[in-house]
Structure formats: C-alpha cells, structure tokens
Design a protein around this motif. Sequence first.
Motif, PDB file in Angstrom:
ATOM      1  N   LEU A   1     -19.077  28.855 -75.460  1.00 16.80           N
ATOM      2  CA  LEU A   1     -17.635  28.689 -75.315  1.00 16.80           C
ATOM      3  C   LEU A   1     -17.089  27.713 -76.355  1.00 16.80           C
ATOM      4  CD1 LEU A   1     -15.003  29.199 -73.810  1.00 16.80           C
ATOM      5  CD2 LEU A   1     -15.667  27.434 -72.162  1.00 16.80           C
TER       6      LEU A   1
ATOM      7  N   THR B   1     -16.926  29.535 -79.612  1.00 17.87           N
ATOM      8  CA  THR B   1     -15.792  30.457 -79.627  1.00 17.87           C
ATOM      9  C   THR B   1     -14.487  29.712 -79.882  1.00 17.87           C
ATOM     10  OG1 THR B   1     -16.891  31.997 -78.114  1.00 17.87           O
ATOM     11  CG2 THR B   1     -14.501  32.136 -78.252  1.00 17.87           C
ATOM     12  N   ARG B   2     -14.331  28.568 -79.243  1.00 14.64           N
ATOM     13  CA  ARG B   2     -13.108  27.791 -79.449  1.00 14.64           C
ATOM     14  C   ARG B   2     -13.016  27.252 -80.868  1.00 14.64           C
ATOM     15  NH1 ARG B   2     -13.100  24.931 -73.430  1.00 14.64           N
ATOM     16  NH2 ARG B   2     -12.002  26.666 -72.393  1.00 14.64           N
TER      17      ARG B   2
ATOM     18  N   ILE C   1     -11.838  30.185 -82.823  1.00 10.78           N
ATOM     19  CA  ILE C   1     -10.411  30.414 -82.582  1.00 10.78           C
ATOM     20  C   ILE C   1      -9.578  29.448 -83.420  1.00 10.78           C
ATOM     21  CG2 ILE C   1      -8.572  30.166 -80.868  1.00 10.78           C
ATOM     22  CD1 ILE C   1     -10.461  31.337 -78.792  1.00 10.78           C
TER      23      ILE C   1
ATOM     24  N   LEU D   1     -11.335  36.940 -79.954  1.00 13.08           N
ATOM     25  CA  LEU D   1     -11.910  35.639 -79.633  1.00 13.08           C
ATOM     26  C   LEU D   1     -11.297  35.067 -78.363  1.00 13.08           C
ATOM     27  CD1 LEU D   1     -12.152  34.025 -83.185  1.00 13.08           C
ATOM     28  CD2 LEU D   1     -14.050  34.752 -81.745  1.00 13.08           C
ATOM     29  N   GLU D   2      -9.989  35.266 -78.205  1.00 14.49           N
ATOM     30  CA  GLU D   2      -9.337  34.755 -76.995  1.00 14.49           C
ATOM     31  C   GLU D   2      -9.831  35.492 -75.752  1.00 14.49           C
ATOM     32  OE1 GLU D   2      -5.221  35.146 -77.918  1.00 14.49           O
ATOM     33  OE2 GLU D   2      -5.092  33.198 -78.928  1.00 14.49           O
TER      34      GLU D   2
ATOM     35  N   ARG E   1     -12.831  36.781 -75.503  1.00 20.45           N
ATOM     36  CA  ARG E   1     -14.179  36.232 -75.296  1.00 20.45           C
ATOM     37  C   ARG E   1     -14.103  34.851 -74.661  1.00 20.45           C
ATOM     38  NH1 ARG E   1     -17.768  35.243 -80.499  1.00 20.45           N
ATOM     39  NH2 ARG E   1     -17.186  37.434 -80.836  1.00 20.45           N
ATOM     40  N   GLU E   2     -13.132  34.056 -75.087  1.00 19.04           N
ATOM     41  CA  GLU E   2     -12.979  32.716 -74.521  1.00 19.04           C
ATOM     42  C   GLU E   2     -12.700  32.792 -73.022  1.00 19.04           C
ATOM     43  OE1 GLU E   2     -10.250  28.712 -75.203  1.00 19.04           O
ATOM     44  OE2 GLU E   2      -9.427  30.700 -75.587  1.00 19.04           O
ATOM     45  N   GLN E   3     -11.835  33.692 -72.627  1.00 20.55           N
ATOM     46  CA  GLN E   3     -11.527  33.840 -71.201  1.00 20.55           C
ATOM     47  C   GLN E   3     -12.761  34.254 -70.411  1.00 20.55           C
ATOM     48  OE1 GLN E   3      -8.268  36.593 -70.930  1.00 20.55           O
ATOM     49  NE2 GLN E   3      -6.754  35.173 -71.783  1.00 20.55           N
TER      50      GLN E   3
ATOM     51  N   GLN F   1     -15.941  33.776 -71.262  1.00 16.32           N
ATOM     52  CA  GLN F   1     -16.900  32.673 -71.232  1.00 16.32           C
ATOM     53  C   GLN F   1     -16.432  31.549 -70.326  1.00 16.32           C
ATOM     54  OE1 GLN F   1     -17.161  31.908 -75.439  1.00 16.32           O
ATOM     55  NE2 GLN F   1     -18.953  33.230 -75.698  1.00 16.32           N
ATOM     56  N   ALA F   2     -15.139  31.292 -70.291  1.00 18.43           N
ATOM     57  CA  ALA F   2     -14.609  30.258 -69.393  1.00 18.43           C
ATOM     58  C   ALA F   2     -14.848  30.655 -67.939  1.00 18.43           C
ATOM     59  CB  ALA F   2     -13.124  30.043 -69.658  1.00 18.43           C
TER      60      ALA F   2
END
Length: 371
Positions: free
Chosen positions: A73, A76-77, A80, A164-165, A167-169, A171-172
């Motif tokens: 995560l 990924t951030r 981003i 990416l966003e 994926r971020e969601q 992974q979060a």
Amino acid sequence: MPTTGRTYLRAVGILVAAALVSSWTAPRAVATPSTPEIQAKQQEAQQAQAELQRMSDELEVAVEQYNAIAEALAETRRQIAKTQAELTEAEADLSERRSRLEERAVAIYRGEDAGLLEVLFGATSFEDLIVRVDLLSRIGRYDAQLVTDAAAAKRRVEEIEASLEAREQEQAALKAKAERQAADIRAAIDKQQKYVSALNAEVKRLIAEEEERQRRLAEERARAAAAAAAARRGRPATPVGDLPAGHPEAVDIALRYLGVPYVWGGASPSGFDCSGLCMYVYAQIGISLPRTSAAQFQAGAHIPPDRLDLLRPGDLVFFGTDGDPSRVHHVGIYAGDGNYIHAPQMGDVVKVSSLTERIASRGDYVGASRF
C-alpha cells in the motif's frame, strides 16, 4: 480500531510473547506429588498451552501478512504521488501546446503569420509556391499532432492514476481486514490465556492439597517410625540445641550430578550408588563420611524420624527395611521442600524424589544425620 499500523501489531506480538512467558514456569530441581487427577489436569493444561502457542503462531502469520499489505500500500501511494506529479506536468504541457496552436491559428486568421506571407509572396515560381504551401500545411499538422500527443499522454497518466487509486482502495481494504483479523486473534489469545492460567491454578491447587495430604500422612508415619525405633532401641536423638548448622551447600553440589547413572559400588561422577553419592558430595566440602549408608546413619548428629520440622538442606536422610533403624539400606541428601537427592537403584539415575511421599507410601524413613 484505536491504533493501526505496524506499531500496533508489533505491540500485539510483544503482548502475546509476554503472555506465553508468564504462563511458563522454569522447572525446579524438586519432585512434586502426582495423582491421576493431577496428571489429567496437567495434561489438559499442556494441551491448552499448546493451543495458545498455535494461536500465537497464527498471529505471527497475520502480522507478516499485514506487513506485506502495508508495504504494498505504501508503494502504491508513492506511485500515485509520482503519477500525480506527472499528470500535473502533462496538463501543463498540453495547456502550453494548445495555447501555441491557438495563437498560430489566430495569427493565420488575421494574416499576422509571417510564415504565411513569406509562403505567398516569397515564392519565386508556382512550383516553389506549391512546395511552400505544403510545408506550411505540414507544420500545421505537426503542431496539431503535438497537441494530440500531449492529450493522449495526459489520458494515459490519468488511466494509470485511476488504476493506482483502485489498487489503493483494494489494498487499504485488505489492510483493514488484516488489522481486524489480528484483533480477533488477539481477543482469542486473551481468552485462551485466561483458560491456561485457570488450569495452571487448578493444577497448583491440586498439588498443594496432595502435598498437604502427604505431609500429614508422613508425620503420622514418622511418629509411628519414631515409636518403633524407640522400642527397638534405635539411635538416640541429638538435643535440638546441640544440632550443628549443617551444610546446605551440599545440595548445590549434589544437583550437579542429576542424571548420573546408578552404579553398584560407584562413588564418582561416572556412576554412584546411594552412599557413594553422599560420600563423594561431602568430600567436596572437606567432610569425610563412612562408605556405607548404615555407617553414615551412625555418624553426625541424629534427628529422629518424627522431627521432619528440624530437617535442613544438606542433611542425610536414611531408610531402613520395614522402618527398622538397625536395617538401614538407603540414604539421600535432603534438598528442602520435602524432597531429597539420591541414587535410587540399578537402572536408574541420580534424581530428586519426594521424601514426604516416600514416608507416606512406604514408611521406611528412620531419621537423619547432620554434620
């Protein structure tokens, strides 16, 4: 959850480790009484402890999974943030190219484009004019293509950012799920730890009750042995005020040889019999003892069998056939807490046994000697 992140899970792991350590007790060099009820409860406690360890291992797995998700995560951030910077740059580039194209179009419309005038009035022939018009067209198309390329680049960056966003969601959500799983495991561990503690307390209670039962029975048998010894004209007791201080250091020396095999006639660390062990240990503190248990029984200050309360670590304790002091056949070193160290018999090793249990079950204790 009030606290998130790797710090929380590391703290959970530390608490679990502390719980496991607190539930484990280092083995003592003493013998504890055992009954079928105690053994069953001890087995139950061991199984519960094993389950607690399994749950702790499960928590470690959850922590490692959380760490991997948290690391992904974070990466990924970072991507981003990098993509957002690239998007800002792409937007600025597209804006600049659009402005240039618009300025070119306005200039051509107003007739302010020097290039167009040069094309129209600078041609030296019709063929030259055709070439110049084609070149101007190509320049226009090139300018337009630059704008198109910049717009396409911006769209690609936006697509990457959207991916990416997403994926971020995801992974979060996984990170939050891992935190919840860790919390659930921790709650189960707390419950299991209480269960283990309750079982250990029950084992201790049962052992204490059995020790007390054996102590009372041992006192009764010891009084009977003392009366029998007196009737047989056994060795007279040394007055309490005349008893020497004793040698508790003999216990520490004897404990070094736990596990040494019993050897008939043995009196060295390669192998001991009962009196050989006592003679060897006392020799280490400068006291010479007779070779046999019967002779050792006659040496030193005598403590009668009914005065278990007078025993001190380092005293030699003796046993006679049918509790007869004239038939002493075994000796050991009193270790305290109702236990003694001895070399029992062929096929066995130097070990710690319960004196009170032996008195209660066999009734052959005939007294002790102190040096």
